[in-house]
Design a protein around this motif. Structure first.
Motif, PDB file in Angstrom:
ATOM      1  N   PRO A 125     -33.847  19.579  -8.798  1.00  0.00           N
ATOM      2  CA  PRO A 125     -35.176  19.509  -8.178  1.00  0.00           C
ATOM      3  C   PRO A 125     -36.284  19.270  -9.204  1.00  0.00           C
ATOM      4  O   PRO A 125     -37.286  18.643  -8.888  1.00  0.00           O
ATOM      5  CB  PRO A 125     -35.345  20.880  -7.510  1.00  0.00           C
ATOM      6  CG  PRO A 125     -34.397  21.781  -8.221  1.00  0.00           C
ATOM      7  CD  PRO A 125     -33.264  20.919  -8.724  1.00  0.00           C
ATOM      8  N   THR A 126     -36.100  19.758 -10.424  1.00  0.00           N
ATOM      9  CA  THR A 126     -37.194  19.752 -11.399  1.00  0.00           C
ATOM     10  C   THR A 126     -37.132  18.611 -12.405  1.00  0.00           C
ATOM     11  O   THR A 126     -38.149  18.226 -12.971  1.00  0.00           O
ATOM     12  CB  THR A 126     -37.209  21.079 -12.180  1.00  0.00           C
ATOM     13  OG1 THR A 126     -35.843  21.400 -12.518  1.00  0.00           O
ATOM     14  CG2 THR A 126     -37.790  22.194 -11.339  1.00  0.00           C
ATOM     15  N   HIS A 127     -35.945  18.060 -12.652  1.00  0.00           N
ATOM     16  CA  HIS A 127     -35.828  16.968 -13.628  1.00  0.00           C
ATOM     17  C   HIS A 127     -35.316  15.686 -12.982  1.00  0.00           C
ATOM     18  O   HIS A 127     -34.999  14.727 -13.691  1.00  0.00           O
ATOM     19  CB  HIS A 127     -34.890  17.365 -14.772  1.00  0.00           C
ATOM     20  CG  HIS A 127     -35.276  18.638 -15.469  1.00  0.00           C
ATOM     21  ND1 HIS A 127     -36.458  18.776 -16.157  1.00  0.00           N
ATOM     22  CD2 HIS A 127     -34.667  19.842 -15.548  1.00  0.00           C
ATOM     23  CE1 HIS A 127     -36.539  20.002 -16.657  1.00  0.00           C
ATOM     24  NE2 HIS A 127     -35.466  20.676 -16.282  1.00  0.00           N
ATOM     25  N   GLY A 128     -35.193  15.655 -11.668  1.00  0.00           N
ATOM     26  CA  GLY A 128     -34.656  14.469 -11.004  1.00  0.00           C
ATOM     27  C   GLY A 128     -33.186  14.285 -11.329  1.00  0.00           C
ATOM     28  O   GLY A 128     -32.444  15.260 -11.486  1.00  0.00           O
ATOM     29  N   LYS A 129     -32.778  13.032 -11.476  1.00  0.00           N
ATOM     30  CA  LYS A 129     -31.375  12.732 -11.776  1.00  0.00           C
ATOM     31  C   LYS A 129     -31.190  12.688 -13.289  1.00  0.00           C
ATOM     32  O   LYS A 129     -31.889  11.950 -13.968  1.00  0.00           O
ATOM     33  CB  LYS A 129     -30.985  11.381 -11.161  1.00  0.00           C
ATOM     34  CG  LYS A 129     -29.496  11.113 -11.221  1.00  0.00           C
ATOM     35  CD  LYS A 129     -29.128   9.817 -10.513  1.00  0.00           C
ATOM     36  CE  LYS A 129     -29.231   8.628 -11.458  1.00  0.00           C
ATOM     37  NZ  LYS A 129     -28.674   7.387 -10.864  1.00  0.00           N
ATOM     38  N   VAL A 130     -30.270  13.483 -13.785  1.00  0.00           N
ATOM     39  CA  VAL A 130     -30.037  13.535 -15.235  1.00  0.00           C
ATOM     40  C   VAL A 130     -28.543  13.375 -15.526  1.00  0.00           C
ATOM     41  O   VAL A 130     -27.693  13.618 -14.663  1.00  0.00           O
ATOM     42  CB  VAL A 130     -30.535  14.866 -15.859  1.00  0.00           C
ATOM     43  CG1 VAL A 130     -32.041  15.017 -15.665  1.00  0.00           C
ATOM     44  CG2 VAL A 130     -29.791  16.059 -15.282  1.00  0.00           C
ATOM     45  N   GLU A 131     -28.250  12.958 -16.752  1.00  0.00           N
ATOM     46  CA  GLU A 131     -26.858  12.860 -17.204  1.00  0.00           C
ATOM     47  C   GLU A 131     -26.666  13.864 -18.325  1.00  0.00           C
ATOM     48  O   GLU A 131     -27.486  13.955 -19.232  1.00  0.00           O
ATOM     49  CB  GLU A 131     -26.554  11.448 -17.708  1.00  0.00           C
ATOM     50  CG  GLU A 131     -26.755  10.386 -16.642  1.00  0.00           C
ATOM     51  CD  GLU A 131     -26.005   9.100 -16.940  1.00  0.00           C
ATOM     52  OE1 GLU A 131     -25.539   8.928 -18.086  1.00  0.00           O
ATOM     53  OE2 GLU A 131     -25.883   8.277 -16.020  1.00  0.00           O
ATOM     54  N   ALA A 132     -25.578  14.600 -18.247  1.00  0.00           N
ATOM     55  CA  ALA A 132     -25.326  15.629 -19.257  1.00  0.00           C
ATOM     56  C   ALA A 132     -23.860  15.584 -19.670  1.00  0.00           C
ATOM     57  O   ALA A 132     -22.971  15.397 -18.837  1.00  0.00           O
ATOM     58  CB  ALA A 132     -25.675  17.010 -18.694  1.00  0.00           C
ATOM     59  N   ALA A 133     -23.628  15.761 -20.956  1.00  0.00           N
ATOM     60  CA  ALA A 133     -22.256  15.736 -21.476  1.00  0.00           C
ATOM     61  C   ALA A 133     -21.659  17.132 -21.396  1.00  0.00           C
ATOM     62  O   ALA A 133     -22.253  18.101 -21.869  1.00  0.00           O
ATOM     63  CB  ALA A 133     -22.260  15.250 -22.916  1.00  0.00           C
ATOM     64  N   ALA A 134     -20.501  17.220 -20.756  1.00  0.00           N
ATOM     65  CA  ALA A 134     -19.776  18.491 -20.686  1.00  0.00           C
ATOM     66  C   ALA A 134     -18.660  18.413 -21.708  1.00  0.00           C
ATOM     67  O   ALA A 134     -17.656  17.729 -21.490  1.00  0.00           O
ATOM     68  CB  ALA A 134     -19.220  18.698 -19.282  1.00  0.00           C
ATOM     69  N   ARG A 135     -18.876  19.101 -22.831  1.00  0.00           N
ATOM     70  CA  ARG A 135     -17.915  18.984 -23.933  1.00  0.00           C
ATOM     71  C   ARG A 135     -16.617  19.689 -23.570  1.00  0.00           C
ATOM     72  O   ARG A 135     -16.612  20.769 -23.002  1.00  0.00           O
ATOM     73  CB  ARG A 135     -18.508  19.561 -25.218  1.00  0.00           C
ATOM     74  CG  ARG A 135     -19.761  18.818 -25.661  1.00  0.00           C
ATOM     75  CD  ARG A 135     -20.129  19.121 -27.101  1.00  0.00           C
ATOM     76  NE  ARG A 135     -19.083  18.712 -28.041  1.00  0.00           N
ATOM     77  CZ  ARG A 135     -19.001  17.499 -28.590  1.00  0.00           C
ATOM     78  NH1 ARG A 135     -19.880  16.574 -28.275  1.00  0.00           N
ATOM     79  NH2 ARG A 135     -18.045  17.216 -29.435  1.00  0.00           N
ATOM     80  N   ASN A 136     -15.512  19.016 -23.890  1.00  0.00           N
ATOM     81  CA  ASN A 136     -14.180  19.567 -23.663  1.00  0.00           C
ATOM     82  C   ASN A 136     -13.846  19.825 -22.200  1.00  0.00           C
ATOM     83  O   ASN A 136     -12.875  20.504 -21.907  1.00  0.00           O
ATOM     84  CB  ASN A 136     -13.985  20.867 -24.454  1.00  0.00           C
ATOM     85  CG  ASN A 136     -13.515  20.562 -25.868  1.00  0.00           C
ATOM     86  OD1 ASN A 136     -12.684  19.676 -26.061  1.00  0.00           O
ATOM     87  ND2 ASN A 136     -14.068  21.251 -26.840  1.00  0.00           N
ATOM     88  N   ALA A 137     -14.646  19.272 -21.294  1.00  0.00           N
ATOM     89  CA  ALA A 137     -14.419  19.571 -19.870  1.00  0.00           C
ATOM     90  C   ALA A 137     -13.076  19.046 -19.390  1.00  0.00           C
ATOM     91  O   ALA A 137     -12.501  19.563 -18.438  1.00  0.00           O
ATOM     92  CB  ALA A 137     -15.541  18.981 -19.034  1.00  0.00           C
ATOM     93  N   ARG A 138     -12.569  18.005 -20.054  1.00  0.00           N
ATOM     94  CA  ARG A 138     -11.294  17.441 -19.602  1.00  0.00           C
ATOM     95  C   ARG A 138     -10.110  18.150 -20.218  1.00  0.00           C
ATOM     96  O   ARG A 138      -8.991  18.011 -19.745  1.00  0.00           O
ATOM     97  CB  ARG A 138     -11.242  15.945 -19.909  1.00  0.00           C
ATOM     98  CG  ARG A 138     -12.244  15.165 -19.075  1.00  0.00           C
ATOM     99  CD  ARG A 138     -12.450  13.790 -19.627  1.00  0.00           C
ATOM    100  NE  ARG A 138     -11.263  12.958 -19.482  1.00  0.00           N
ATOM    101  CZ  ARG A 138     -11.001  11.892 -20.230  1.00  0.00           C
ATOM    102  NH1 ARG A 138     -11.819  11.554 -21.210  1.00  0.00           N
ATOM    103  NH2 ARG A 138      -9.927  11.178 -20.008  1.00  0.00           N
ATOM    104  N   LYS A 139     -10.336  18.882 -21.305  1.00  0.00           N
ATOM    105  CA  LYS A 139      -9.200  19.551 -21.970  1.00  0.00           C
ATOM    106  C   LYS A 139      -9.151  21.036 -21.661  1.00  0.00           C
ATOM    107  O   LYS A 139      -8.095  21.576 -21.393  1.00  0.00           O
ATOM    108  CB  LYS A 139      -9.286  19.310 -23.479  1.00  0.00           C
ATOM    109  CG  LYS A 139      -8.923  17.880 -23.836  1.00  0.00           C
ATOM    110  CD  LYS A 139      -8.363  17.772 -25.240  1.00  0.00           C
ATOM    111  CE  LYS A 139      -7.695  16.423 -25.444  1.00  0.00           C
ATOM    112  NZ  LYS A 139      -7.696  16.019 -26.865  1.00  0.00           N
TER     113      LYS A 139
END
Ligand SMILES: [Zn+2]
Length: 271
Positions: A31-45
């Protein structure tokens, strides 16, 4: 502007994509920053930090911060705490397709990082209807998608003229049971003078689209639309999707799901 220190914000996951061998880029609506992209480190492992998973349509609280390398536009996703049921969505293909469509449509049409709390709450509201606390009840019909399409267009300033002529602003006279001139690429409804060669649509369909694009539509109103004859629902879908198509850069992948499931999506079984 997103914070340098981690900040926890309500968020909906719209999409993820792999980043390197171990990481994920998560596209979030907030709601406050609109659409953002963020890296989720190690999320796949490692499944530990994102124990609830990171799937499109999930609602929750995201911990985001600017990357240590401040030149990067990509944020860091420190954690994602789901706040609503999501795990079972794969069991119900209709709900799965609806969620995929809502997320993809939002991702495609929302371009910048403009804060839009209203759009965010509408996104949460449609997901709540598709994925309520329990999935025991019947899945909702496509009217909920029509409502969201129109609200999304409204919030992005892309809603076509649905009551007055798009060219001159005069009320396009259209008593019930008649037809009204409508061209998505010319801005929507047209009067007799400006729409002499335009496609004619059922005036009731256009009136229902206008009502759906308004501030409030209750569940009973949506259920009533889902019970109308297929021709009416097809007309409504063609109005909304005809407008959306003017603003989409490519065909939506999630539409293939509707075709497979034959469940009345924008290009579903009602074709
Ligand atoms: Zn006119």
């Amino acid at each position: 502007m997103a914070p340098a220190q981690p900040e926890t914000v309500p968020a909906v996951i719209l999409r993820t994509r792999p980043l390197g061998d171990a990481d994920l880029v998560v596209v979030l609506m907030t709601p406050t920053h609109g659409k953002v992209e963020a890296a989720a480190r190690n999320a796949r492992k490692s499944r530990k930090r994102f124990a609830g998973g990171l799937s499109p349509g999930m609602r929750g609280n995201a911990s985001i911060a600017r990357s240590a390398r401040s030149t990067s536009a990509l944020l860091r996703l420190g954690g994602f705490e789901p706040t609503a049921l999501h795990a079972d969505v794969g069991r119900d293909l209709t709900r799965f397709a609806f969620v995929a469509y809502v997320c993809e449509l939002t991702d495609e049409l929302v371009l910048g990082q403009q804060p839009d709390p209203k759009l965010f709450s509408e996104l949460c509201a449609v997901l709540e209807i598709i994925l309520p606390g329990t999935l025991d009840a019947r899945a909702p019909g496509p009217a909920v998608l029509r409502r969201y399409e129109l609200v999304l267009l409204r919030e992005l300033g892309l809603l076509p003229a649905l009551r007055q002529c798009a060219v001159c602003g005069r009320t396009a006279r259209a008593p019930v049971d008649t037809r009204v001139a409508f061209e998505a690429r010319h801005g929507g409804v047209l009067c007799a003078e400006h729409g002499s060669r335009a496609t004619r649509l059922d005036a009731t369909v256009v009136a229902v689209a206008a009502a759906l694009s308004g501030e409030h539509t209750d569940a009973a109103g949506l259920a009533e639309i889902d019970q109308r004859p297929p021709g009416f629902r097809r007309g409504l879908r063609d109005v909304t999707y005809g407008v959306l198509r003017q603003h989409l850069r490519r065909p939506l992948r999630s539409l293939a799901l509707f075709r497979q499931l034959a469940i009345g999506g924008p290009r579903g079984s009602e074709d």
